[in-house]
Every structure is written in structure tokens, then in C-alpha cells.
Design a protein around this motif. Structure first.
Motif, PDB file in Angstrom:
ATOM      1  N   ASP A   9       0.836  -1.156  -0.069  1.00 37.43           N
ATOM      2  CA  ASP A   9       0.010  -0.074   0.066  1.00 37.43           C
ATOM      3  C   ASP A   9       1.005   1.242  -0.033  1.00 37.43           C
ATOM      4  N   VAL A  10       1.795   1.169   0.974  1.00 38.59           N
ATOM      5  CA  VAL A  10       2.812   2.479   0.912  1.00 38.59           C
ATOM      6  C   VAL A  10       4.246   1.698   1.207  1.00 38.59           C
ATOM      7  N   PHE A  11       5.240   2.440   0.414  1.00 38.74           N
ATOM      8  CA  PHE A  11       6.443   1.992   0.561  1.00 38.74           C
ATOM      9  C   PHE A  11       7.191   3.096   1.242  1.00 38.74           C
ATOM     10  N   VAL A  12       7.899   2.453   2.377  1.00 36.94           N
ATOM     11  CA  VAL A  12       8.609   3.435   3.496  1.00 36.94           C
ATOM     12  C   VAL A  12      10.030   3.410   3.449  1.00 36.94           C
ATOM     13  N   MET A  13      10.757   4.664   3.200  1.00 33.48           N
ATOM     14  CA  MET A  13      12.076   4.733   3.099  1.00 33.48           C
ATOM     15  C   MET A  13      12.661   5.739   4.237  1.00 33.48           C
TER      16      MET A  13
END
Length: 260
Positions: free
Chosen positions: A115-119
Motif C-alpha cells: 500500500d505504501v513504500f517506506v524509506m
């Protein structure tokens, strides 16, 4: 205006590119098995994804603080590295799945399932994994640090958060998870942006622009050398050997005779 991801060289900036056929929303078709694996068997839960080398400098431990503030979410960490064992221990008791290294279609499906990529990393230069996520139609929430801001139009193609600030990161993630239309529109915008900087586009710029820059730099250096008086030669010093002009009409540098 977004800047294209690039590598600084003596000839200027060389654009980086990704394969937008390999990283694509199409891999989310019939992708239930991958999503179930990444969520620990809870595919209905929001899925946050991180992909990359597992090193201490990547600031991945910040994501535990994020999970503590988002107990409804699930986190998948794809990759390996020197900090992997330590991170697996640190995230024990949290809804986190470590997959190890993944390649090929399996990796493409991991990106597309999120759903969301986190960096959370503050030390990225090119940020290829952010581009790969965007190409997959998955918006990123990434630290406003290093080269990442060059990849993202904040609030349009993905979202930046204040480095090291778990509360700000959670707020930005929730702004996407709580608004499906916003998340879908941002994913489409992210995908469209990466199509501008895929390998074909980057190669075209390298061929049409960078070679011209290199040629210009060569001609400038050649003109400077021609304008500089040659040093006097002693009587015992052998004369230089010149090579005939090539097809481009250039004369190469003076060269000393080859040793016998």
C-alpha cells in the motif's frame, strides 16, 4: 520541478534509470499469495514495504517506532545485509515479515502488493528502490534527505517526511492509508513520473546530451593546449611523434617513441 536522478561525473550528470516493465502495477494482478505472505497471513491489513540493503546506516529501526503508533499496519522488509540478524531481533514481537533477498518476478510482486513504500534512510544517493516502488504504482513516504527529494514531487508523486521524526512519518503514511482515492491517484502520478526516466529515456539522454558534453569538453581542452606554448626541447631529447588526423579531423596528443 523534479530533477531526474543522476550520477555526477566529469562530463556532467548522467541520468539513472529503471526498467518500468520489470517494476509495474501489472504484477499486482492475481497477487493475493504475495500479499498474504508479506502481511503474515493478514492481507486485509495495511501493508508497508521496505526494500534494500539491511545496514545500520539505513535507519530501519525507526520503522519499529512507526509500527508502535500504527498497530493496525503490517511491515514487510525485503533484502539482506550486515544488520539483518540484529534487525530481526529488534523487530521481534512486531507484525514484521523479513523475506530475505528477492529477485525477478518475486521482487516485482512484492513492490506491487504494498500500500505504501517506506524509506527512513537519510543516506540515500540515487534511491533506486524508491523509483522502483513508484514505477510499481506504490507511493513512497521517504525521508527528506540525501538524493531522495530529487526523485519526488512532494505531495504529488510521493511524500517526504522530516528525517528521524516517527510522528511525522506516521502522519504522512496515514494520509495515504485513510484516503484510497488519494493513494491511487498518487500511485498513478508516481508511475507516470518514472516513465519519463526509465532506462530508454536515460540512455537517450546519455547518447544525445552526455556525449555532446564530453566532445565539447575535449575540444575546450584541446584549444587550451594549442594556446599554451610548447616547452623548449634539449638537444638530447627525442622529437615527439604525431599521429595523423582521424576521420573527425583531429590530431592526437604528441607521443614519445615506443620503447624497444
Amino acid at each position: 520541478m523534479i530533477s531526474a536522478p543522476c550520477v555526477d561525473t566529469e562530463c556532467g550528470d548522467v541520468l539513472a534509470g529503471i526498467d518500468t516493465d520489470v517494476f509495474s502495477p501489472k504484477f499486482n494482478a492475481s497477487n493475493e499469495e504475495t500479499r498474504s505472505m508479506l502481511t503474515g497471513g493478514e492481507p486485509h491489513k495495511p501493508l508497508l514495504l521496505h526494500v534494500g540493503r539491511l545496514g545500520a546506516e539505513k535507519n530501519i529501526k525507526l520503522l519499529r517506532d512507526v509500527l508502535e503508533r500504527m498497530p493496525h499496519a503490517r511491515l514487510a522488509v525485503v533484502g539482506s545485509g550486515p544488520a539483518e540478524e540484529d534487525l530481526r531481533e529488534y523487530f521481534k514481537g512486531t507484525p514484521t515479515v523479513f523475506t530475505g533477498m528477492m529477485r525477478g518476478e518475486a521482487l516485482s510482486r512484492c513492490y506491487a502488493a504494498a500500500d505504501v513504500f517506506v524509506m527512513p534512510s537519510e543516506s540515500e544517493t540515487l534511491g533506486f528502490v524508491v523509483l522502483e516502488s513508484m514505477a510499481s504504482g506504490v507511493p513512497a513516504v521517504a525521508a527528506r534527505a540525501g538524493g531522495i527529494p530529487n526523485l519526488i514531487r512532494d505531495g504529488e508523486t510521493s511524500i517526504l517526511f522530516d528525517p528521524g521524526d516517527a510522528d511525522d512519518m506516521v502522519a504522512k503514511i496515514n494520509s495515504l492509508l485513510n484516503d484510497n482515492e488519494k493513494r491511487a491517484a498518487m500511485g498513478e502520478a508516481a508511475r507516470s513520473e518514472t516513465l519519463r526516466w526509465n532506462w530508454r529515456s536515460a540512455t537517450s539522454v546519455l547518447r544525445n546530451v552526455q556525449y555532446k558534453i564530453a566532445e565539447t569538453n575535449f575540444e575546450v581542452r584541446r584549444d587550451v593546449r594549442r594556446a599554451t606554448p610548447a616547452p623548449r626541447r634539449s638537444a638530447s631529447q627525442p622529437p615527439p611523434v604525431f599521429v595523423a588526423a582521424g576521420a573527425a579531423g583531429r590530431v592526437d596528443e604528441p607521443r614519445a617513441p615506443l620503447s624497444e
